[in-house]
Scaffold this motif. Structure first.
Motif, PDB file in Angstrom:
ATOM      1  N   ARG A 260       0.836  -1.205   0.000  1.00 23.83           N
ATOM      2  CA  ARG A 260       0.000   0.000   0.000  1.00 23.83           C
ATOM      3  C   ARG A 260       0.868   1.251   0.000  1.00 23.83           C
ATOM      4  NH1 ARG A 260      -3.408  -0.473   5.050  1.00 23.83           N
ATOM      5  NH2 ARG A 260      -1.914  -2.112   5.535  1.00 23.83           N
ATOM      6  N   GLY A 261       1.937   1.218   0.781  1.00 18.08           N
ATOM      7  CA  GLY A 261       2.857   2.351   0.811  1.00 18.08           C
ATOM      8  C   GLY A 261       3.619   2.503  -0.484  1.00 18.08           C
ATOM      9  N   LEU A 262       4.028   1.381  -1.066  1.00 19.14           N
ATOM     10  CA  LEU A 262       4.705   1.416  -2.360  1.00 19.14           C
ATOM     11  C   LEU A 262       3.803   2.041  -3.415  1.00 19.14           C
ATOM     12  CD1 LEU A 262       6.773   0.525  -4.563  1.00 19.14           C
ATOM     13  CD2 LEU A 262       5.615  -1.699  -4.560  1.00 19.14           C
ATOM     14  N   ILE A 263       2.560   1.605  -3.467  1.00 20.01           N
ATOM     15  CA  ILE A 263       1.621   2.119  -4.477  1.00 20.01           C
ATOM     16  C   ILE A 263       1.398   3.614  -4.295  1.00 20.01           C
ATOM     17  CG2 ILE A 263      -0.785   2.002  -5.236  1.00 20.01           C
ATOM     18  CD1 ILE A 263      -0.609  -1.066  -4.475  1.00 20.01           C
ATOM     19  N   ARG A 264       1.276   4.043  -3.038  1.00 23.46           N
ATOM     20  CA  ARG A 264       1.103   5.469  -2.774  1.00 23.46           C
ATOM     21  C   ARG A 264       2.314   6.270  -3.256  1.00 23.46           C
ATOM     22  NH1 ARG A 264      -0.119   4.971   2.234  1.00 23.46           N
ATOM     23  NH2 ARG A 264       1.586   6.014   3.337  1.00 23.46           N
ATOM     24  N   ALA A 265       3.511   5.745  -3.030  1.00 23.08           N
ATOM     25  CA  ALA A 265       4.733   6.419  -3.473  1.00 23.08           C
ATOM     26  C   ALA A 265       4.817   6.470  -4.998  1.00 23.08           C
ATOM     27  CB  ALA A 265       5.951   5.708  -2.900  1.00 23.08           C
ATOM     28  N   LEU A 266       4.409   5.384  -5.647  1.00 23.90           N
ATOM     29  CA  LEU A 266       4.444   5.365  -7.113  1.00 23.90           C
ATOM     30  C   LEU A 266       3.497   6.397  -7.702  1.00 23.90           C
ATOM     31  CD1 LEU A 266       4.495   1.503  -7.735  1.00 23.90           C
ATOM     32  CD2 LEU A 266       6.392   3.105  -8.091  1.00 23.90           C
ATOM     33  N   LYS A 267       2.336   6.530  -7.115  1.00 26.88           N
ATOM     34  CA  LYS A 267       1.378   7.508  -7.620  1.00 26.88           C
ATOM     35  C   LYS A 267       1.847   8.937  -7.364  1.00 26.88           C
ATOM     36  CE  LYS A 267      -2.690   4.502  -7.197  1.00 26.88           C
ATOM     37  NZ  LYS A 267      -3.002   4.431  -8.635  1.00 26.88           N
ATOM     38  N   ALA A 268       2.603   9.140  -6.274  1.00 26.84           N
ATOM     39  CA  ALA A 268       3.046  10.491  -5.909  1.00 26.84           C
ATOM     40  C   ALA A 268       4.304  10.921  -6.654  1.00 26.84           C
ATOM     41  CB  ALA A 268       3.292  10.568  -4.401  1.00 26.84           C
ATOM     42  N   THR A 269       5.257   9.994  -6.831  1.00 29.71           N
ATOM     43  CA  THR A 269       6.561  10.400  -7.379  1.00 29.71           C
ATOM     44  C   THR A 269       6.979   9.640  -8.626  1.00 29.71           C
ATOM     45  OG1 THR A 269       7.733   8.835  -5.944  1.00 29.71           O
ATOM     46  CG2 THR A 269       7.387  11.057  -5.086  1.00 29.71           C
ATOM     47  N   GLY A 270       6.232   8.577  -8.973  1.00 25.97           N
ATOM     48  CA  GLY A 270       6.657   7.752 -10.097  1.00 25.97           C
ATOM     49  C   GLY A 270       5.900   7.980 -11.371  1.00 25.97           C
ATOM     50  N   GLN A 271       4.932   8.875 -11.356  1.00 25.93           N
ATOM     51  CA  GLN A 271       4.111   9.113 -12.541  1.00 25.93           C
ATOM     52  C   GLN A 271       4.961   9.627 -13.704  1.00 25.93           C
ATOM     53  OE1 GLN A 271       1.119   8.257 -12.830  1.00 25.93           O
ATOM     54  NE2 GLN A 271       0.109   8.240 -10.836  1.00 25.93           N
ATOM     55  N   GLY A 272       4.770   9.006 -14.851  1.00 30.11           N
ATOM     56  CA  GLY A 272       5.462   9.487 -16.053  1.00 30.11           C
ATOM     57  C   GLY A 272       6.881   8.995 -16.205  1.00 30.11           C
ATOM     58  N   ARG A 273       7.386   8.179 -15.264  1.00 30.75           N
ATOM     59  CA  ARG A 273       8.772   7.723 -15.349  1.00 30.75           C
ATOM     60  C   ARG A 273       8.906   6.408 -16.101  1.00 30.75           C
ATOM     61  NH1 ARG A 273      12.314   8.712  -9.995  1.00 30.75           N
ATOM     62  NH2 ARG A 273      13.545   7.264 -11.243  1.00 30.75           N
ATOM     63  N   GLY A 274       7.792   5.796 -16.442  1.00 30.31           N
ATOM     64  CA  GLY A 274       7.868   4.524 -17.157  1.00 30.31           C
ATOM     65  C   GLY A 274       8.421   3.388 -16.320  1.00 30.31           C
ATOM     66  N   LEU A 275       8.138   3.397 -15.020  1.00 26.81           N
ATOM     67  CA  LEU A 275       8.637   2.353 -14.129  1.00 26.81           C
ATOM     68  C   LEU A 275       7.931   1.028 -14.398  1.00 26.81           C
ATOM     69  CD1 LEU A 275       8.667   4.342 -10.759  1.00 26.81           C
ATOM     70  CD2 LEU A 275      10.675   3.552 -12.019  1.00 26.81           C
ATOM     71  N   THR A 276       8.683  -0.061 -14.277  1.00 26.98           N
ATOM     72  CA  THR A 276       8.120  -1.397 -14.333  1.00 26.98           C
ATOM     73  C   THR A 276       8.178  -1.978 -12.922  1.00 26.98           C
ATOM     74  OG1 THR A 276       8.805  -1.713 -16.632  1.00 26.98           O
ATOM     75  CG2 THR A 276       8.340  -3.689 -15.341  1.00 26.98           C
ATOM     76  N   VAL A 277       7.050  -2.499 -12.456  1.00 26.67           N
ATOM     77  CA  VAL A 277       6.946  -2.894 -11.049  1.00 26.67           C
ATOM     78  C   VAL A 277       6.336  -4.284 -10.927  1.00 26.67           C
ATOM     79  CG1 VAL A 277       6.046  -2.261  -8.769  1.00 26.67           C
ATOM     80  CG2 VAL A 277       6.611  -0.458 -10.434  1.00 26.67           C
ATOM     81  N   VAL A 278       7.023  -5.149 -10.184  1.00 26.53           N
ATOM     82  CA  VAL A 278       6.537  -6.500  -9.875  1.00 26.53           C
ATOM     83  C   VAL A 278       6.458  -6.630  -8.358  1.00 26.53           C
ATOM     84  CG1 VAL A 278       7.023  -8.980 -10.006  1.00 26.53           C
ATOM     85  CG2 VAL A 278       7.506  -7.498 -11.974  1.00 26.53           C
ATOM     86  N   VAL A 279       5.336  -7.133  -7.860  1.00 29.05           N
ATOM     87  CA  VAL A 279       5.143  -7.245  -6.409  1.00 29.05           C
ATOM     88  C   VAL A 279       4.633  -8.644  -6.056  1.00 29.05           C
ATOM     89  CG1 VAL A 279       4.529  -4.789  -6.344  1.00 29.05           C
ATOM     90  CG2 VAL A 279       2.713  -6.505  -6.315  1.00 29.05           C
ATOM     91  N   HIS A 280       4.586  -8.898  -4.760  1.00 31.39           N
ATOM     92  CA  HIS A 280       4.023 -10.146  -4.249  1.00 31.39           C
ATOM     93  C   HIS A 280       2.681  -9.896  -3.586  1.00 31.39           C
ATOM     94  CE1 HIS A 280       7.144 -13.361  -4.546  1.00 31.39           C
ATOM     95  NE2 HIS A 280       7.917 -12.311  -4.771  1.00 31.39           N
ATOM     96  N   GLU A 281       1.825 -10.900  -3.652  1.00 31.92           N
ATOM     97  CA  GLU A 281       0.546 -11.026  -2.946  1.00 31.92           C
ATOM     98  C   GLU A 281      -0.572 -10.195  -3.570  1.00 31.92           C
ATOM     99  OE1 GLU A 281       1.381 -13.458  -1.649  1.00 31.92           O
ATOM    100  OE2 GLU A 281       3.288 -13.186  -0.670  1.00 31.92           O
ATOM    101  N   LEU A 282      -1.598 -10.896  -3.993  1.00 34.65           N
ATOM    102  CA  LEU A 282      -2.782 -10.270  -4.570  1.00 34.65           C
ATOM    103  C   LEU A 282      -3.741  -9.869  -3.450  1.00 34.65           C
ATOM    104  CD1 LEU A 282      -4.146  -9.539  -7.271  1.00 34.65           C
ATOM    105  CD2 LEU A 282      -5.365 -11.732  -7.117  1.00 34.65           C
ATOM    106  N   THR A 283      -3.867  -8.567  -3.230  1.00 37.77           N
ATOM    107  CA  THR A 283      -4.790  -8.013  -2.245  1.00 37.77           C
ATOM    108  C   THR A 283      -5.698  -7.023  -2.969  1.00 37.77           C
ATOM    109  OG1 THR A 283      -3.388  -6.120  -1.677  1.00 37.77           O
ATOM    110  CG2 THR A 283      -2.974  -8.192  -0.481  1.00 37.77           C
ATOM    111  N   GLU A 284      -6.637  -6.441  -2.252  1.00 37.44           N
ATOM    112  CA  GLU A 284      -7.503  -5.452  -2.906  1.00 37.44           C
ATOM    113  C   GLU A 284      -6.680  -4.276  -3.425  1.00 37.44           C
ATOM    114  OE1 GLU A 284     -10.014  -3.027  -0.351  1.00 37.44           O
ATOM    115  OE2 GLU A 284      -9.132  -3.986   1.412  1.00 37.44           O
ATOM    116  N   HIS A 285      -5.586  -3.944  -2.742  1.00 45.38           N
ATOM    117  CA  HIS A 285      -4.763  -2.797  -3.143  1.00 45.38           C
ATOM    118  C   HIS A 285      -3.906  -3.119  -4.367  1.00 45.38           C
ATOM    119  CE1 HIS A 285      -6.010  -1.011   0.630  1.00 45.38           C
ATOM    120  NE2 HIS A 285      -5.653  -2.124   1.241  1.00 45.38           N
ATOM    121  N   THR A 286      -3.250  -4.294  -4.364  1.00 47.31           N
ATOM    122  CA  THR A 286      -2.432  -4.645  -5.532  1.00 47.31           C
ATOM    123  C   THR A 286      -3.314  -4.954  -6.743  1.00 47.31           C
ATOM    124  OG1 THR A 286      -2.278  -6.955  -4.759  1.00 47.31           O
ATOM    125  CG2 THR A 286      -0.494  -5.452  -4.143  1.00 47.31           C
ATOM    126  N   ARG A 287      -4.501  -5.496  -6.501  1.00 50.57           N
ATOM    127  CA  ARG A 287      -5.430  -5.730  -7.604  1.00 50.57           C
ATOM    128  C   ARG A 287      -5.791  -4.413  -8.297  1.00 50.57           C
ATOM    129  NH1 ARG A 287      -9.533  -9.370  -9.106  1.00 50.57           N
ATOM    130  NH2 ARG A 287      -8.972 -10.745  -7.368  1.00 50.57           N
TER     131      ARG A 287
END
Length: 341
Positions: A260-287
């Protein structure tokens, strides 16, 4: 076809009631008749269904799950699966109790394990912190003839009876291959977000990830691991700082929780950078993040399967029975936006 009690009765020339008395060690059978039944059992290769016999005798299996506390979405799901198993207790003949300990706290885990000595248990399942004192505490329980199953994260060098979880080295290797292929030959830096290197599953995922990256994607530089303690707030801070301080980061692998914290950081500072992200565990947030394109892939383990497997293994071990390896193998699922369940 598997031999039955009817086959025993026919081979020994006795009644089903006599076979039942012999199998359940009840009195009222002459020695010569008992020997005939036992000889028939050996000759036809009858294997007794101990679980069914215990059900008939009304045996109850008291088991304990030792689970970490904290703001970890996957562990919340694990708790929910254990509580779901509690609703099946009457059918499964189990008595399930949950003991909570702080996440990554080896001393608290040792205290919880040692407190179980002297209690009537069919088994203990724990999410292990890989530390010498924890190994010793598990070994003491095993020596006291208590079946022990590690759950999600294994315990190196202990005498535990079984591990219910995915192959974490293979999981890390899979994440590396996905990330490397998704990046398509680009050159840059990769950030790895872990919970803690005190747990074996995180160390093994990193080991598998690093080995594939070094061998097959040398153009990608692996940065020092960030340990977020599976805490969304810490993870958010660490990723924001990493992205703000390094414009060469093109990929992120989150091998623990705190997503959840990772996703929040990506939305705040990672927009437009073309980052590729792989995570573990399917939850409502990662979904949701997979659906909106914030992350690219999720590696998932079935917490429900792990809980059910742990219970089966504890019961079988308490009965002196083996386990069916194929039934207890925990599958690693790979989810993209296109194949979400």
């Amino acid at each position: 076809m598997r031999p039955t009690v009817y086959d025993i009765a026919a081979a020994a020339g006795v009644s089903l009631a006599t076979v039942d008395r012999v199998l359940n060690q009840r009195p009222g059978v002459r020695l010569v008749t008992r020997e005939k039944v036992e000889a028939a059992i050996r000759e036809i290769g009858y294997v007794r269904d101990v679980a069914a016999a215990n059900l008939a005798k009304g045996r109850i299996y008291p088991v304990v799950f030792i689970l970490p506390t904290g703001d970890n979405s996957f562990m919340h799901g694990l708790y929910a699966e254990v509580r779901q198993a509690m609703t099946r207790s009457a059918f499964d003949r189990t008595e399930i109790r949950i003991v909570e300990v702080p996440a990554f706290d080896a001393a608290a885990l040792v205290t919880a394990l040692d407190a179980l000595h002297g209690t009537d248990l069919a088994g203990v399942a724990l999410v292990a912190t890989d530390a010498p004192d924890v190994r010793a505490a598990v070994d003491r329980l095993v020596e006291a003839r208590v079946p022990v199953v590690t759950l999600v994260s294994d315990l190196t060098g202990s005498t535990r009876h079984h591990y219910a979880g995915v192959d974490n080295i293979a999981a890390g290797r899979t994440a590396a291959r996905l990330l490397g292929r998704f990046l398509g030959g680009r050159k840059g830096d990769l950030t790895v977000l872990a919970g803690s290197m005190l747990v074996r599953d995180h160390r093994e995922r990193l080991e598998g990830f690093a080995s594939v990256m070094a061998a097959e994607f040398p153009q990608l530089r692996l940065l020092p691991v960030l340990e977020g303690r599976d805490d969304p707030e810490i993870a958010n801070t660490l990723i924001c700082e990493a992205l703000s301080g390094n414009n060469d980061i093109i990929g992120i692998y989150s091998l623990g929780a705190g997503n959840r914290g990772l996703i929040r950081a990506l939305k705040a500072t990672g927009q437009g950078r073309g980052l590729t992200v792989v995570v573990h565990e399917l939850t409502e947030h990662t979904r949701a993040a997979l659906q909106d394109g914030t992350i690219d892939a999720v590696l998932n383990q079935d917490a429900g399967h792990e809980v059910r497997s742990a219970i089966r293994v504890m019961k079988a071990t308490a009965d002196g029975q083996g386990v069916i390896a194929g039934q207890e193998r925990i599958r690693l699922d790979i989810f993209l936006k296109d194949n979400l369940p």
